[in-house]
Design an enzyme around this catalytic site. Structure first.
Site, PDB file in Angstrom:
ATOM      1  CG  ASN A   1      -0.418  -0.111   2.502  1.00 25.18           C
ATOM      2  OD1 ASN A   1       0.742  -0.492   2.660  1.00 25.18           O
ATOM      3  ND2 ASN A   1      -1.187   0.240   3.508  1.00 25.18           N
TER       4      ASN A   1
ATOM      5  CD  GLU B   1       5.230   0.311  12.780  1.00 28.54           C
ATOM      6  OE1 GLU B   1       4.031   0.602  12.910  1.00 28.54           O
ATOM      7  OE2 GLU B   1       6.130   0.823  13.458  1.00 28.54           O
TER       8      GLU B   1
ATOM      9  CB  CYS C   1      -1.935   0.764   8.724  1.00 27.06           C
ATOM     10  SG  CYS C   1      -0.623   1.958   8.507  1.00 27.06           S
TER      11      CYS C   1
ATOM     12  CD  GLU D   1       8.880   0.557  10.459  1.00 28.92           C
ATOM     13  OE1 GLU D   1       7.975   0.994   9.724  1.00 28.92           O
ATOM     14  OE2 GLU D   1       9.576  -0.428  10.162  1.00 28.92           O
TER      15      GLU D   1
HETATM   16  P1  NAP Z   1       0.152  -9.011   4.333  1.00 28.08           P
HETATM   17  O1  NAP Z   1      -0.679  -9.938   3.574  1.00 28.08           O
HETATM   18  O2  NAP Z   1       0.484  -9.317   5.745  1.00 28.08           O
HETATM   19  O3  NAP Z   1       1.502  -8.823   3.478  1.00 28.08           O
HETATM   20  C1  NAP Z   1       2.554  -7.984   3.908  1.00 28.08           C
HETATM   21  C2  NAP Z   1       3.864  -8.575   3.457  1.00 28.08           C
HETATM   22  O4  NAP Z   1       4.047  -9.838   4.077  1.00 28.08           O
HETATM   23  C3  NAP Z   1       3.936  -8.833   1.946  1.00 28.08           C
HETATM   24  O5  NAP Z   1       5.259  -8.616   1.503  1.00 28.08           O
HETATM   25  C4  NAP Z   1       3.572 -10.305   1.857  1.00 28.08           C
HETATM   26  O6  NAP Z   1       4.051 -10.940   0.683  1.00 28.08           O
HETATM   27  C5  NAP Z   1       4.275 -10.833   3.097  1.00 28.08           C
HETATM   28  N1  NAP Z   1       3.756 -12.103   3.563  1.00 28.08           N
HETATM   29  C6  NAP Z   1       2.506 -12.625   3.427  1.00 28.08           C
HETATM   30  N2  NAP Z   1       2.451 -13.865   3.990  1.00 28.08           N
HETATM   31  C7  NAP Z   1       3.687 -14.120   4.491  1.00 28.08           C
HETATM   32  C8  NAP Z   1       4.282 -15.222   5.171  1.00 28.08           C
HETATM   33  N3  NAP Z   1       3.582 -16.324   5.470  1.00 28.08           N
HETATM   34  N4  NAP Z   1       5.583 -15.154   5.530  1.00 28.08           N
HETATM   35  C9  NAP Z   1       6.313 -14.053   5.239  1.00 28.08           C
HETATM   36  N5  NAP Z   1       5.811 -12.976   4.589  1.00 28.08           N
HETATM   37  C10 NAP Z   1       4.518 -13.000   4.234  1.00 28.08           C
HETATM   38  O7  NAP Z   1      -0.458  -7.556   4.377  1.00 28.08           O
HETATM   39  P2  NAP Z   1      -0.986  -6.695   3.142  1.00 28.08           P
HETATM   40  O8  NAP Z   1      -2.364  -7.113   2.844  1.00 28.08           O
HETATM   41  O9  NAP Z   1       0.004  -6.681   2.053  1.00 28.08           O
HETATM   42  O10 NAP Z   1      -0.952  -5.249   3.780  1.00 28.08           O
HETATM   43  C11 NAP Z   1      -2.049  -4.683   4.381  1.00 28.08           C
HETATM   44  C12 NAP Z   1      -1.906  -4.735   5.896  1.00 28.08           C
HETATM   45  O11 NAP Z   1      -0.736  -4.025   6.277  1.00 28.08           O
HETATM   46  C13 NAP Z   1      -3.062  -4.043   6.580  1.00 28.08           C
HETATM   47  O12 NAP Z   1      -3.503  -4.785   7.673  1.00 28.08           O
HETATM   48  C14 NAP Z   1      -2.434  -2.717   7.031  1.00 28.08           C
HETATM   49  O13 NAP Z   1      -3.094  -2.136   8.109  1.00 28.08           O
HETATM   50  C15 NAP Z   1      -1.029  -3.123   7.320  1.00 28.08           C
HETATM   51  N6  NAP Z   1      -0.121  -1.977   7.266  1.00 28.08           N
HETATM   52  C16 NAP Z   1       0.399  -1.520   8.432  1.00 28.08           C
HETATM   53  C17 NAP Z   1       1.234  -0.413   8.431  1.00 28.08           C
HETATM   54  C18 NAP Z   1       1.808   0.100   9.723  1.00 28.08           C
HETATM   55  O14 NAP Z   1       2.722   0.907   9.671  1.00 28.08           O
HETATM   56  N7  NAP Z   1       1.309  -0.326  10.873  1.00 28.08           N
HETATM   57  C19 NAP Z   1       1.555   0.221   7.232  1.00 28.08           C
HETATM   58  C20 NAP Z   1       1.006  -0.269   6.051  1.00 28.08           C
HETATM   59  C21 NAP Z   1       0.173  -1.390   6.083  1.00 28.08           C
HETATM   60  P3  NAP Z   1       3.063 -11.058  -0.600  1.00 28.08           P
HETATM   61  O15 NAP Z   1       2.885  -9.681  -1.085  1.00 28.08           O
HETATM   62  O16 NAP Z   1       3.798 -11.922  -1.534  1.00 28.08           O
HETATM   63  O17 NAP Z   1       1.787 -11.678  -0.102  1.00 28.08           O
END
Ligand code: NAP
Length: 475
Positions: free
Chosen positions: A145, A244, A278, A456
């Site tokens: 994102n 995060e 997020c 961060e």
């Molecule tokens: P996600 O599905 O958890 O994916 C995030 C990252 O983790 C991607 O690079 C993904 O790879 C990888 N990943 C997925 N499954 C994994 C596994 N089993 N082992 C290791 N890595 C793995 O999250 P998203 O849907 O991309 O992102 C949205 C989420 O991020 C939301 O919940 C949002 O609130 C949160 N977010 C938080 C912040 C913060 O600063 N707190 C900032 C931005 C977003 P792939 O892309 O290949 O699946």
């Protein structure tokens, strides 16, 4: 991939194709790395750690300043790649590049402020000195994102501290990560210090980060579900970890605030990145006396928003990331309407004028949202503003804190005592008070409860990459 200062494809690589989420068109292809590639990158990072950590903070700082300057020179090109790959409007992409570059600048400066301590010792012949030293090799994983700033928010403090890093970006946005690593390469950062492994299947890369003894720290941004999975793995090997994760931000509007100004702010932050942030408000609590004015302004604002390809002028709503995101938004809206919410605006997928080639959902406002609806508890990550009435400060604090998330929160009031009371009582890592953008490279960003561990940005951001070492001297 970028390993040990060289660009390469993966062995037996059919490639990982990248698509424009606004049009469905293929826009590029990157290496589809695997666990072996991650191990190779970790070895390179471990070799580079010896010389990188031995540089002076001034030397590391110079590299980061150069990276900052180069990123700013490429701002326009990087923003275009981001809009093509992630879908956000060009103006928002430019803002993100600027925000991403700010981490390089801030940590170029912070590198020189990693101070230790001297502590008065209990014995006259004793001296205590506390050193801060880099943790070692970092394994980092980032989401789609914010595909530039989430990368620099990890790489910059890690490198400033003297750590080396291997980063796996999201599979939907590897091109942005490739562009960031080109910047690091062109800034002359030595081979092996910062490595990039792109991959379709994230599991094996995460496993390697967890199990490889050369990695001493994990840094992850993404969903709470995957964050917990990595934390369980890290616990097995007692690795340092910062997380995060997801959020479910409350946005509270008291009746002493100007409801139109509050609605303007709420709609801006809600529809930022099509709600895929997020820190996006998930529950907008409005005190009953001003709710009609608030809803009227929200409706007027939303109906002026145009969805479309982010490269076109005047577009403020980009596509959702994919079909699962669309399904979640449709499900949450249907559930809310069935349980008695009122549809103020939107509430449907957009398909006219070629929008059916991407996953576009109309910016939506729901009022009369209540506790039993899915949207009240589950992160939406889409363009739906859910408005909930409330009567008293005590009641709204209870409702706002009633979530297992604890990342961002917001409140609008003109009463300074109330602002301070509510600021202190909200169980969230970030509170915006009459402010919808409480973020900057200089400020600590992060969540309480299931929104994460660590921070961060700011002074806190570099501390995540430092060990504390005590020296006790007898003289
Ligand atoms: P996600 O599905 O958890 O994916 C995030 C990252 O983790 C991607 O690079 C993904 O790879 C990888 N990943 C997925 N499954 C994994 C596994 N089993 N082992 C290791 N890595 C793995 O999250 P998203 O849907 O991309 O992102 C949205 C989420 O991020 C939301 O919940 C949002 O609130 C949160 N977010 C938080 C912040 C913060 O600063 N707190 C900032 C931005 C977003 P792939 O892309 O290949 O699946």
């Amino acid at each position: 991939m970028y390993i040990n200062g060289e660009w390469s494809r993966a062995d037996n690589d059919a490639g990982l194709d990248v698509f424009n989420p606004a049009t469905g068109e293929k826009i590029g292809s990157v290496a589809n790395g695997d666990q072996k590639d991650a191990a190779r990158a970790i070895e390179a990072a471990a070799r580079a750690f010896k010389s990188w950590s031995a540089l002076t903070a001034y030397q590391r700082s110079e590299y980061l300043y150069d990276a900052y300057r180069i990123m700013m020179e490429r701002k326009e090109d990087l923003a275009r790649v981001m809009t093509l790959e992630q879908g956000k409007p060009l103006k928002a992409a430019r803002n993100e590049v600027r925000y991403g570059a700010d981490f390089l600048l801030w940590y170029a400066e912070e590198a020189k402020r990693v101070y230790g301590d001297t502590i008065p010792a209990p014995r006259p012949d004793q001296r205590f000195i506390v050193l801060k030293q880099p943790v070692g090799v970092v394994g980092a994983i980032t989401p789609w994102n914010y595909p530039v700033s989430m990368v620099t928010r990890k790489v910059a403090p890690a490198l400033a501290a003297g750590c080396t890093i291997v980063l796996k970006p999201a599979e939907d946005t590897p091109l942005c990560a490739v562009e960031v690593f080109k910047v690091l390469h062109d800034a002359g950062i030595p081979g092996g210090v910062a490595n990039l492994v792109t991959a379709r299947d994230p599991g094996p890369i995460g496993d390697e980060f967890i199990s490889n003894p050369l990695v001493h720290k994990l840094a992850f941004t993404g969903s709470t579900e995957v964050g917990k999975l990595l934390a369980r793995g890290a616990a097995e090997h007692l690795k340092r970890i910062s997380l995060e994760l997801g959020g479910h931000a409350p946005f509270i509007v008291f009746d002493d605030a100007d409801p139109r100004r509050a609605a303007t702010g709420a709609m801006l932050v809600k529809f930022l990145n099509t709600g895929q942030a997020c820190i996006s408000p998930n529950r907008i609590f409005v005190q009953r006396r001003v709710i009609d004015d608030f809803v009227a302004e929200a409706k007027a604002r939303v109906e002026k928003m145009r969805a479309g390809n982010g490269l076109e002028a005047g577009v403020s709503i980009g596509p959702l990331v994919g079909p699962a995101a669309m399904e979640k938004v449709e499900r949450q809206v249907a559930d809310a309407l069935e349980l008695g919410a009122t549809l103020v605006s939107g509430g449907r997928r957009l398909t006219a004028d070629g929008l059916d080639r991407g996953f576009f959902y109309a910016p939506t406002v729901l009022s009369d949202v209540s506790e039993q609806m899915q949207i009240y508890r589950e992160e939406t990550f889409g363009p739906v503003a859910a408005i909930i009435p409330f009567d008293t400060e005590e009641e709204v604090l209870e409702m706002a804190n009633d979530t297992h998330y604890g990342l961002a929160s917001y409140l609008y009031t003109r009463d300074i005592s109330r602002a301070m009371r509510v600021f202190e009582k909200l169980r969230f890592g970030i509170v915006g008070i009459n402010d919808i953008n409480p973020t900057a490279a200089a400020a600590p960003f992060g969540g309480m409860k299931e929104s994460g561990l660590g921070r961060e940005g700011g002074r806190e951001g570099i501390a995540e990459y430092l060990e504390t070492k005590l020296g006790g001297f007898s003289i």
